[in-house]
Scaffold this active site. Structure first.
Site, PDB file in Angstrom:
ATOM      1  CB  ILE A 155      -0.945  -0.008   1.211  1.00  0.00           C
ATOM      2  CG1 ILE A 155      -1.971  -1.141   1.061  1.00  0.00           C
ATOM      3  CG2 ILE A 155      -1.662   1.331   1.357  1.00  0.00           C
ATOM      4  CD1 ILE A 155      -2.828  -1.371   2.284  1.00  0.00           C
ATOM      5  CG  ASP A 174       9.365  -0.528   5.485  1.00  0.00           C
ATOM      6  OD1 ASP A 174       8.229  -0.607   5.001  1.00  0.00           O
ATOM      7  OD2 ASP A 174       9.911  -1.480   6.097  1.00  0.00           O
ATOM      8  CG  ASP A 257     -10.543   2.904   7.469  1.00  0.00           C
ATOM      9  OD1 ASP A 257     -11.766   3.150   7.451  1.00  0.00           O
ATOM     10  OD2 ASP A 257     -10.050   1.858   7.001  1.00  0.00           O
ATOM     11  CD  GLU A 262     -11.721  -1.531  13.857  1.00  0.00           C
ATOM     12  OE1 GLU A 262     -12.248  -2.449  13.199  1.00  0.00           O
ATOM     13  OE2 GLU A 262     -10.781  -0.836  13.417  1.00  0.00           O
ATOM     14  CG  HIS A 285     -11.327  -1.694   9.639  1.00  0.00           C
ATOM     15  ND1 HIS A 285     -10.788  -2.344  10.723  1.00  0.00           N
ATOM     16  CD2 HIS A 285     -10.522  -2.006   8.595  1.00  0.00           C
ATOM     17  CE1 HIS A 285      -9.709  -3.015  10.345  1.00  0.00           C
ATOM     18  NE2 HIS A 285      -9.532  -2.824   9.052  1.00  0.00           N
ATOM     19  N   GLY A 287     -11.237   1.051   4.539  1.00  0.00           N
ATOM     20  CA  GLY A 287     -10.177   1.337   3.578  1.00  0.00           C
ATOM     21  C   GLY A 287     -10.173   0.395   2.391  1.00  0.00           C
ATOM     22  N   GLY A 288     -10.392  -0.880   2.650  1.00  0.00           N
ATOM     23  CA  GLY A 288     -10.422  -1.865   1.574  1.00  0.00           C
ATOM     24  C   GLY A 288     -11.816  -2.275   1.179  1.00  0.00           C
TER      25      GLY A 288
END
Length: 402
Positions: A155, A174, A257, A262, A285, A287-288
């Site tokens: 991503i 990273d 998100d 949750e 949640h 995003g996808g």
């Protein structure tokens, strides 16, 4: 497997994935919500395949009472909701969809960056309240602005490319050595990134070491009036600290998100420190969660489950050695998951030979403490041969596929 395959799919798996398993002859039961530990353990009796998304936790306790379970499909990217080590130790393969929703998450991140830069949440709220406030104050283009990406995986790297196309200068950090795409600049530390950019977006994975990655000190180090996004994992960010920095004005806006806690299902109450802040975009949640991504995830993960059940293939498994063997129509196939100790393969082959059967093809793969071998033999595996293979001290799970 000679008995009908039973599959339990939770959390509203896309109909395309359901149809693929039904088409393979599986008996499929679907549930449109997550299950808690006790309910899941009760429902897994006699189930061979389990499909979940991000809200269902598959603990070692659940796995221990599901002896028929052979594989778990995580119809999402993350697998931190599954005890992968316990699953491997019991011979349960786990598959996910590491690429299918990449584009959807990236598009949401870009949309939210633009929305925050243009103050669209405030403008939209004002219009709905009947206030016409046509002004350029505080509204900015994203062209020329500096974007910092924390986590440069599937991503993060695609976001890097598209953000650069839109004219942003991209910096990334990273912990692994990743190739910079386009003109993106790698930062040697998280601190360097935070001090260099005006927008920070998190795209790290769900490993336990990332818990609490972003808190008071990280927000304090960000440049004044920066924007912040988290579309990765809820436990990565200290939301109380984020609220403080938004209330103080140090952080100009945020888009979140994912959350530490949750709700289990649609319609349940959502509780968060970030509710009620006009310059914070909150999404559940999703995003996808585009139709395109969910359809692709459904087909991808269901396909992996089908291939594992019918051919024993473990390509892209997140917890077992990856072995993919081409089908041999005239042969009979067995699979053997075992402790990765010397001599196991030789012992397997000796047992096969002792029963007067020839090995037609064989592939072995290892991963840490586990070894996995797919063996095609010239005759069916007799109950006696199967018993000998199962009784080997190193055996974790034997499957006779044909």
């Amino acid at each position: 497997m000679h008995q009908p395959v039973r599959a339990l799919l939770l959390e509203g798996i896309h109909p395309g994935g359901v149809a693929l398993l039904v088409g393979a002859g599986d008996q499929v039961q679907t549930v449109d919500r997550a299950l808690d530990e006790a309910e899941l353990a009760e429902r897994l009796d006699g189930v061979h395949l389990l499909g979940i998304r991000s809200k269902t936790t598959v603990s070692d306790k659940v796995l221990a009472v599901a002896p028929d379970l052979l594989a778990i499909g995580a119809f999402c990217i993350g697998t931190n909701q599954i005890d992968l080590a316990a699953a491997a130790r019991l011979g349960v393969a786990v598959f996910n969809a590491p690429f299918s929703n990449t584009r959807s998450v990236v598009e949401l991140a870009l949309a939210e960056i633009i929305a925050m830069a243009r103050r669209l949440t405030d403008v939209n709220a004002g219009m709905h309240a009947g206030v016409w406030d046509k002004a350029a104050t505080g509204s900015h283009e994203i062209r020329g602005r500096r974007l910092g990406i924390v986590g440069y995986g599937n991503i993060g790297s695609q976001l890097s490319v598209l953000a650069e196309v839109l004219g942003m200068s991209v910096y990334f950090y990273d912990t692994a050595d990743k190739l910079a795409l386009g003109n993106a600049r790698r930062c040697g530390s998280l601190e360097e990134l935070l001090e260099s950019v005006e927008t920070v977006t998190l795209h790290v994975d769900g490993r336990s070491g990332n818990s609490g990655l972003f808190g008071e000190s990280e927000f304090a180090r960000m440049r004044p009036r920066s924007l912040f996004l988290n579309l990765s994992r809820g436990f990565v960010v200290d939301h109380a600290a984020l609220r403080r920095h938004i209330m103080s004005g140090h952080i100009a806006g945020a888009a979140v998100d994912v959350f530490p806690d949750e709700p289990k299902g649609r319609g349940d109450e959502f509780v968060s420190d970030l509710r009620g802040l006009s310059n914070v975009i909150l999404t559940p949640h999703v995003g996808g969660s585009t139709e395109e991504a969910q359809e692709d995830i459904g087909h991808f993960v269901a396909g992996k489950l089908r291939d594992f059940m019918t051919a024993g293939n473990t390509g892209l498994s997140v917890n077992l050695p990856a072995v993919v063997a081409a089908p041999q129509p005239t042969a009979h196939r067995i699979t053997h998951l075992h402790d990765n100790t010397p001599g196991v393969l030789a012992t397997i082959n000796q047992i096969v030979v002792d029963h007067g059967v020839n090995v037609e093809g064989q592939l072995l793969g290892t991963r840490g403490e586990f070894g996995y071998v797919i063996t095609d033999i010239s005759a069916s595996c007799s109950p006696e041969m199967a018993a000998q293979l199962r009784d080997l001290p190193a055996t974790i799970r034997l499957r006779v596929l044909s």
